[in-house]
Every structure is written in C-alpha cells, then in structure tokens.
Design an enzyme around this catalytic site. Sequence first.
Site: not given
Length: 552
Positions: A46, A119-120, A191, A442, A468
């Site tokens: 990521c 990333c997240d 992603c 998640e 997620s």
Amino acid sequence: MGSNSFYQGPQKAPNRSFMKAMGLSDYDLSKPLVGVGVAWNEMGPCNIHALGLGNKIKEGIRSVDATPRMFATPVLIDGIAMGNEGMRYSLPSREIIANTVELTIKGHGYDAFVGVSGCDKTSPGIMMAMARLNLPSIIMYGGSTLPGMYNAEKIAIGDVFEAVGNYEAGNMSLQELKMMEDVAIPTAGSCGGLYTANTMAFLTEALGLALPGSAAPPAVDGGKAMFAFKTGKQISRLIENDLKPRDILTFEAFENAITVLMSSGGSTNGVLHLMAIAHEANINITLDDFERIGNKTPEIVNMKPGGKYTMAELYEVGGVPLVMKKLLEHGLLHQDIITVTGKSVKENLNKIIMPKIQNDIVYNTEAPISTTGGLKILRGNLSPEGSVFKISATKVKKHTGRARVFDSEEEAFEAVSGMKINKGDVVVIRYEGPKGGPGMREMLAVTSALVGQGLDSDVALITDGRFSGATRGIMVGHVSPEACAGGPIAIVREGDKITVDGEKGTLDIGLSADEIQERLQKWKPPSDKYVSGYLAQYARLVGSAAQGAVLM
Ligand code: FES
C-alpha cells in the site's frame, strides 16, 4: 515564521549545528521549513512506493524556495492484520499516525506540513493531524494498485477474501485459490476497490485538503508523480496566503465530504473517520448529518465491492473531480467554500471537462444507481446511539431472523467455517467495539466467508466492531453503545428475534423495554483483555463509535 524560534539567533547555534551536520546551509534555514510526513514501511504494497512520492514532493517544495525534510509515520496494513489479533491495532494506529505528525512537526519547529497517505488509517490520521496542528498543510494520497486479472476479469483483494469462502464451501479448488492469490495485487499501491483507503482518498479531495484530481491516479502511474511535484509546489502558496486547514475544514466542507461519501457507496469507516477529523477541527458533525445527507444524495459510483470497477478505472474517466462535478451540477455540493488550491470548489471543478463517452463507472445524478446514499444510519432498541449499514453493498434492505450470538470474531469465524450458520440467521458479534475489542476490529474474514458460502442475501450480521470497505452483504456495524460499555447488544441471547430495516432506518430486537432493562441489570462488564501496552491505554481512553471513536 515559527521555525525562526528554533533556528535563528546566536542562542540557536547548537540547533543549527544539527541541521548543518545533514548538509543544510544558513540559506536553507532562512526559508520556511516544511515537514514531509510519509506513511511508509515495507510491511505491504500500500505504501511501499511512498518514499519516491515524498522525494518528488520535496523537489516541488525546493522549486518554490522552501526547505523540505522528510519523516515517516507508521502504517498498519489492514489486509494483513485482518482476521488476526493485529487487526486490534488498526484503528488505534490512526491516533498514532496523527500523534507522530504532531510530535515531529511541533517538536522540531516546522512551519508547514505535507502528508503522503496510502493504506486505510493513514489518510484519516494525517488529516486529523492537519486539523490539529492548523499549520499550512496539504495531503496527497499515494494511489492504489492496478486491478489484478483472473479468468480474464479484473479483480481486487476483496475477491480473494471471498474466494476463501468459496474454497471452504467446496466451490473452488485450492489450485484456483492459489492462482487468484498470485495475481490479485499486481503493483504497489493501496487496495483497488472502493474500500477504506480509496474511500478516504475520495474524501481528501472532497474536504478540500488535496489537489483536485490527485487521488485517483494509480500508484505506478506517471500522473501520480506529477501530482506529487505540484503538491509540493502548492505548499508555498498556502504559506504565503496563510491558508490553514481550519480555514478549509468548515461545517460545509464536511457536508460536502459526507455527500461524496454517500454518493460513492464508500466504506462505513468513512463515517468514523470524518467524525474524528471534525473533532480535531472543532466542528460538530453527528450521525444525524450522515442520515440527513444520505437521504437526499443519489448513489452514482459503480465500484467494488458493491459495484464493478476499481480506482484505476475511475481514473481513466476523470477520477474524483468527475464525481464531484456531477454532484455540483445537481446542486448537492457547497460551491463557494475554499480549498487548498486557494480557489473555491466551483472554481476547481470549472476546469473539469466531462468525458464525451457515457460510461457506467460514474452514473448521472438524474439516473443514479440508487436515489439515496450508500450508507444508512440505523437506530432502535438494539442501537440507541446508532449503527451503520452499508446499504449499497446488498440488494436486501430488510431482514428479520433469529440471533446467533458470538463474543468474538474468532468464535463467529469458527461457526461460519464449520457451516453452522443457516439461512435466516442474524449473526451477532460483540465485545469487538473500540473499548471492548479493544480496537474495533473489521469482520472481513467472517463476512467474506458468508459471501463465499452464498449466504450474503440470507444472513445478516450485526456487530459493535467495524467492517472492511471490502465487505458486502446485510452487514450492520458500529452498533452503539458497544457491548463492553453496557449497550443492549450485550444482552442479546441465542434465538432472540432481530430486525434490520434499511428502509425505515431501524435495528431492533423483539423484546419489551422492561425485558431489555431487566437483562441489562443482570449484565456485568467483562474484565480487561489487555492490562498493559498501547491497547490497554487505548481501551481506557477511547470513546463511542457513534462519535468517531476518538480518544478522550
Ligand atoms: Fe492497505 Fe487495503 S490493505 S489499502
């Protein structure tokens, strides 16, 4: 300049010695110092390329007579942590990222900040820091991977999670699963679907904190490097005009961001993170704002997991500005608010040329995928403070069934893997909230297994944990108050009747108020799962998911 008090005058000779040891001159130190905070490590794809983007940003900063210095923030790769204890650290990493930026910038007296995310949790962590520091700042998202190709179809990592469920249900061979695993993520980048990282990337632009068009270019696209240079250059204008994040992060800016979130059918995590960024900016947004805006916002973006396409494909038709322009023309965005370009939303979008060829990636607002937004806030006697239902990720809007109760993700996963969940059930996973998890994991492994077994339209799942962005099905998360804080989800028993109603916006258990009260009186809080370390600290400090799970 704030940096003068750290680096100018005879008393600061020792400070300058440290800087000169790294090759900086008096001239470099006379210019604004800009910290370039890059979310980087080698733990996953990521952010693996983010240092290169950071160097491009530094080139842009140098070109406008400012002095950049780069530093790294932590990154927790959600897809690797998923389904493990590691996932407990995911949401808490957001606060560590924000704190890392704060301590690095404030501890060394920098004048401005540029953040590179991926990333997240990195985009929200960086934007929280921008709001907290309120120095001239800008963010650039590092970009997502290209789609993988499997059986001549474009795939993203969510498809691999679901393939595990297919394999366990006997619908896929181990060899096929392996082939898919090998090709799902072909390049560096986050992603590819509209999961949490890309949802938050949308919101960097929607909030006005990133250059328009900077989110969608893939990590490996030349366009991303070009945006990195421009982002670096832009910081000098922000410094010159003293334009700071809290000038940009008005209530209207958050309304724009909620509108974009609802129109995209993005991740439920977008709700948590927007509330946390607003908290840092001293702006009061609540779940009611999400509900109000969701009810009038058409869903127009056709991306995985609810839809078909990936971020790389959105980039080919115009990226986030295309989505925003369609919303603006429909009168759904505040058009006059200021952004990091120094221009208004409308001025930014005026330059955008609509693609001539009609596509099914971004629908027209007059003929949307759905006339209301992709996320629905549910309330009721099972979630009095609220919960979040990603209605865009399922065709089933209402489900009533008998509760199957699990006190952890592992217990639930074991039952699903053991084919013990039946059509009609409502899987309840509790003690996974911000405090109770701790860390609000998640539930992707469980939800993907249900999808893989073909149960996504027949089984609902409710949890005080999170989902997620790759999750689909009848899935309701963030149930608040959480079980650990004595919310009604704590007193659900096997076989209780539960109704999820996405049309009415309710989540109810078929018990009288007296029965709920009686059970709550008998309930005892569980003992702490962690007594030392960051998760123990986090569990002590974190608040309700209904307010963004921020540290108090
Ligand atoms: Fe990093 Fe999905 S695991 S973006």
